[in-house]
Design a protein around this motif. Structure first.
Motif, PDB file in Angstrom:
ATOM      1  N   THR A 251       5.359   9.169   1.575  1.00  0.00           N
ATOM      2  CA  THR A 251       4.597   9.783   0.486  1.00  0.00           C
ATOM      3  C   THR A 251       4.719  11.299   0.518  1.00  0.00           C
ATOM      4  OG1 THR A 251       3.024   7.936   0.543  1.00  0.00           O
ATOM      5  CG2 THR A 251       2.297   9.942  -0.569  1.00  0.00           C
TER       6      THR A 251
ATOM      7  N   ASN B 146       5.956  -0.146  -9.064  1.00  0.00           N
ATOM      8  CA  ASN B 146       5.593   0.737  -7.951  1.00  0.00           C
ATOM      9  C   ASN B 146       6.800   0.993  -7.050  1.00  0.00           C
ATOM     10  OD1 ASN B 146       5.813  -1.788  -6.759  1.00  0.00           O
ATOM     11  ND2 ASN B 146       3.991  -1.566  -5.485  1.00  0.00           N
TER      12      ASN B 146
ATOM     13  N   ASP C 272       2.495   1.592  -3.482  1.00  0.00           N
ATOM     14  CA  ASP C 272       1.482   1.999  -4.472  1.00  0.00           C
ATOM     15  C   ASP C 272       1.164   3.487  -4.345  1.00  0.00           C
ATOM     16  OD1 ASP C 272       1.301  -0.533  -5.546  1.00  0.00           O
ATOM     17  OD2 ASP C 272      -0.577  -1.056  -4.536  1.00  0.00           O
ATOM     18  N   ALA C 273       1.013   3.955  -3.115  1.00  0.00           N
ATOM     19  CA  ALA C 273       0.703   5.371  -2.895  1.00  0.00           C
ATOM     20  C   ALA C 273       1.846   6.252  -3.380  1.00  0.00           C
ATOM     21  CB  ALA C 273       0.421   5.628  -1.409  1.00  0.00           C
ATOM     22  N   ASN C 274       3.073   5.820  -3.150  1.00  0.00           N
ATOM     23  CA  ASN C 274       4.236   6.588  -3.584  1.00  0.00           C
ATOM     24  C   ASN C 274       4.315   6.668  -5.107  1.00  0.00           C
ATOM     25  OD1 ASN C 274       5.018   7.011  -0.948  1.00  0.00           O
ATOM     26  ND2 ASN C 274       6.509   5.354  -0.922  1.00  0.00           N
TER      27      ASN C 274
ATOM     28  N   LYS D  38       0.824  -1.207   0.000  1.00  0.00           N
ATOM     29  CA  LYS D  38       0.000   0.000   0.000  1.00  0.00           C
ATOM     30  C   LYS D  38       0.858   1.257   0.000  1.00  0.00           C
ATOM     31  CE  LYS D  38      -3.780   2.225   2.574  1.00  0.00           C
ATOM     32  NZ  LYS D  38      -4.663   2.101   3.768  1.00  0.00           N
ATOM     33  N   ARG D  39       1.925   1.247   0.781  1.00  0.00           N
ATOM     34  CA  ARG D  39       2.809   2.414   0.831  1.00  0.00           C
ATOM     35  C   ARG D  39       3.498   2.628  -0.522  1.00  0.00           C
ATOM     36  NH1 ARG D  39       4.526   4.478   5.886  1.00  0.00           N
ATOM     37  NH2 ARG D  39       6.570   4.990   4.985  1.00  0.00           N
TER      38      ARG D  39
END
Length: 374
Positions: free
Chosen positions: A354, A304, A276-278, A273-274
């Motif tokens: 992020t 990613n 992907d957000a980045n 998740k981290r």
């Protein structure tokens, strides 16, 4: 004229390896009890076993697979697998960036396997995965670190394969979902997604790989550092904390710290998740600029972690940008890999915050304007 941003990233470490340390990292966080002790002592073995157990837990490695800590980073782990396992069957060598090409070269020029087939694609693309023959052994990178192109999943791998799949997952492990049922060998290093220190690799073997090791004798001399069997049997101790050569216990403790941090952010799912957000922050910036493109052409193949960009500008522009951003302490080490097309490569793995990537994006606009203006 694009104005120089007022705020900088709190951490400007966007290198694709070694990568940013875990947020809040300090040497004072390390357990130092094992330092200065033999790695063969009960304490040393316990800490190495702890690293292996945490790797299994965080990476969600099934009990069917063995995990060993090996020398020479991911490179050592891949070479160990190829030198120990290849030979009985033809091999399909997949490459779409420089590290994959390196494995092709080693198999064809060092091991000199005659039945080696190259299946390649240029930077930015994947080769035609439908052409892979799973009666052959298959060697491939899950995520091309220098191209930012990854396989979208493991659906293309035959569950009833006769050959082995050997997967270099160094910039995918802990950021992308690896299907261990389809992977007979997985390798990675500590200094990528978890921001660990270099020189140590991890080798994960499934039961089919173990069976090959115990039934196949390579047709070439095996350096001691690559030997996984003795008397035709697997050296089980390697996968229980008895390393082939002396590890740095400081690096081991740093890896354990990173794994414990990974648990604190939600394990594998939290790490993905981290990342992907980045990556979404960088892709959002790309989408809003007519002068920037993601080197990976298809969205489903975009990394990613190692996000690679090309710029509609003279090839000197990204080099100038890298120097400008380093001088301003806004970003370190984001130039494209030396064999890749000219551009930028921004690490978006889980140890990067992020908010730091969000702070970096205006700096990219400023640096591009400065560099393009000459």
């Amino acid at each position: 004229m694009t104005m120089k941003p007022a705020a900088r990233p709190a951490c400007a470490h966007f290198s694709s390896g070694p990568c940013a340390k875990i947020p809040g990292w300090s040497p004072h966080l390390l357990n130092t009890e094992s330092l200065g002790r033999s790695h063969r002592s009960s304490l040393g073995k316990a800490r190495l076993k702890r690293a292996i157990a945490l790797t299994r837990e965080v990476l969600e490695v099934p009990d069917t697979h063995l995990i060993g800590i090996v020398p020479a980073s991911d490179t050592g782990a891949v070479e160990m697998a190829m030198w120990s396992l290849l030979g009985p069957r033809p091999v399909d060598m997949l490459a779409w960036e420089s590290f994959g090409e390196g494995w092709v070269s080693d198999v064809t020029k060092q091991l000199k396997l005659r039945d080696a087939r190259r299946i390649t694609a240029p930077y930015g693309e994947l080769p035609d995965l439908a052409t892979v023959d799973f009666d052959h052994d298959v060697v491939f990178t899950w995520n091309g670190t220098t191209s930012g192109v990854r396989v979208p999943d493991a659906k293309w791998i035959d569950a009833d394969r006769r050959g082995l799949t050997i997967c270099d997952a160094t910039s995918a492990a802990f950021a992308q979902a690896l299907d261990f049922e389809k992977l007979d060998v997985v390798t990675f290093s500590w200094q990528k997604v978890l921001g660990g220190e270099g020189a140590h690799g991890v080798l994960i073997l499934g039961p089919r790989a173990v069976a090959r090791l115990e039934s196949h004798v390579p047709g070439w001399p095996m350096p001691k550092i690559f030997r996984l069997t003795s008397g035709g049997k697997l050296i089980a101790g390697i996968f229980e904390g008895e390393t082939i050569n002396t590890p740095s216990m400081l690096c081991v403790e740093d890896y354990i710290l990173a794994l414990e941090w990974a648990q604190s952010v939600g394990g594998l799912r939290g790490l993905i998740k981290r990342a992907d957000a980045n990556a979404a922050v960088v892709q959002g910036w790309i989408d809003g600029r007519d002068f920037a493109s993601n080197l990976a052409q298809l969205p489903e193949t975009r990394s990613n972690t190692s996000v690679c960009l090309t710029l509609k500008a003279d090839e000197s522009v990204p080099k100038k940008m890298v120097k400008l951003l380093e001088a301003e302490r806004a970003a370190f080490d984001i130039g494209s890999y030396r064999d890749a097309p000219p551009g930028l490569r921004i690490w978006c793995g889980a140890t990067v915050e992020t908010s730091d990537l969000e702070a970096l994006m205006p700096w990219l606009d400023w640096a591009f304007a400065q560099a393009a203006a000459g």
